[in-house]
Design an enzyme around this catalytic site. Structure first.
Site, PDB file in Angstrom:
ATOM      1  N   ASP A 194       4.708  -0.378   6.792  1.00  0.00           N
ATOM      2  CA  ASP A 194       5.224   0.445   7.890  1.00  0.00           C
ATOM      3  C   ASP A 194       6.749   0.393   7.943  1.00  0.00           C
ATOM      4  O   ASP A 194       7.342  -0.655   7.692  1.00  0.00           O
ATOM      5  CB  ASP A 194       4.639  -0.060   9.212  1.00  0.00           C
ATOM      6  N   ASN A 234      -2.621  10.497   8.706  1.00  0.00           N
ATOM      7  CA  ASN A 234      -1.283  10.896   8.250  1.00  0.00           C
ATOM      8  C   ASN A 234      -1.175  12.364   7.869  1.00  0.00           C
ATOM      9  O   ASN A 234      -0.064  12.877   7.674  1.00  0.00           O
ATOM     10  CB  ASN A 234      -0.839  10.033   7.057  1.00  0.00           C
TER      11      ASN A 234
END
Length: 256
Positions: free
Chosen positions: A33, A81
């Protein structure tokens, strides 16, 4: 459960970094991340963060292989995503092609095996072809197994496994009494891997974001403050040292 060594002077070390070779996690999973925030801090486009994140994957893969980790699972692209801007998604989908084109020879040399979990549906054919080629080229390798979670979601994985179990029971004329943890595990995408011993998330966020939600039930969690492009070999070793300082109980009591 891992036991603490009583005599630290006799602890063997690995990779010259004070790691106990008898307590190296077999399976490390990482939520990579912070690529976008890394780029934003530098007033760069988000895709630059993803590019630098790809370079970090190379460094961490080398280090994990050298340390002796057996399985490294990286959360590359989630089923959620797809909601990102199309240009960003297209760039991310092309990353495996570029990554494997430049890094596959070294992976083969280091005896690394490439595998993936996730759904092929929706992936560009060029991405699928690059992945399948890498899998075929490394299928007999016996070193680190590098697993990319691409178009993966933990809930979607469990739903798929439940459907497969239902169909199997129907076919065999069996009832729900045969369902147990072992049966569920056999139908998960990760059925051939051990559950992760250690799950690391970079960027300081403290959540698992639908990643390995069944498999991580007894994992140790470490939330590292570094953004993924800044996460390096030293940070990985520090995470492993933290892991080795803990006593895993699996629901039991401490030995102390």
């Amino acid at each position: 459960m891992f036991k603490k060594l009583k005599n630290k002077n006799k602890t063997e070390t690995n990779h010259n970094n004070d790691l106990d070779i008898h307590n190296i996690p077999e399976h490390v999973a990482i939520i990579m991340d912070g690529n976008g925030r890394w780029a934003k801090k530098r007033k760069m486009p988000r895709i630059k963060g993803h590019y630098e994140g790809m370079q970090t994957i190379k460094k961490i893969t080398r280090e994990a292989s050298d340390i002796g980790i057996k399985y490294l699972t990286l959360y590359a692209f989630s089923t959620e995503n797809w909601s990102r801007p199309e240009s960003e998604v297209n760039y991310i989908m092309n990353l495996p092609v570029n990554f494997l084109k430049t890094f596959l020879p070294e992976l083969i040399e280091k005896n690394v095996k490439i595998e993936t979990i996730g759904f092929y549906e929706g992936l560009p054919q060029s991405t699928i072809d690059a992945i399948d080629f890498a899998k075929a080229k490394t299928q007999h390798n016996t070193g680190l197994t590098l697993v990319f979670a691409i178009n993966y979601g933990g809930r979607a994985e469990i739903i798929q496994s439940m459907k497969a179990i239902y169909n199997e029971l129907q076919l065999n004329g069996q009832g729900s009494e045969v369902i147990d943890e072992a049966l569920i595990k056999r139908h998960l995408m990760t059925h051939s891997y051990p559950d992760p011993d250690l799950l690391i998330r970079t960027s300081g966020e403290q959540r698992i974001s639908n990643f390995l939600i069944w498999q991580a039930s007894y994992s140790e969690f470490i939330f590292n403050e570094k953004l993924w492009p800044d996460f390096d070999e030293k940070e990985l070793r520090e995470c492993l040292k933290i892991y080795q300082s803990r006593q895993r109980r699996f629901g039991g009591l401490s030995e102390e």
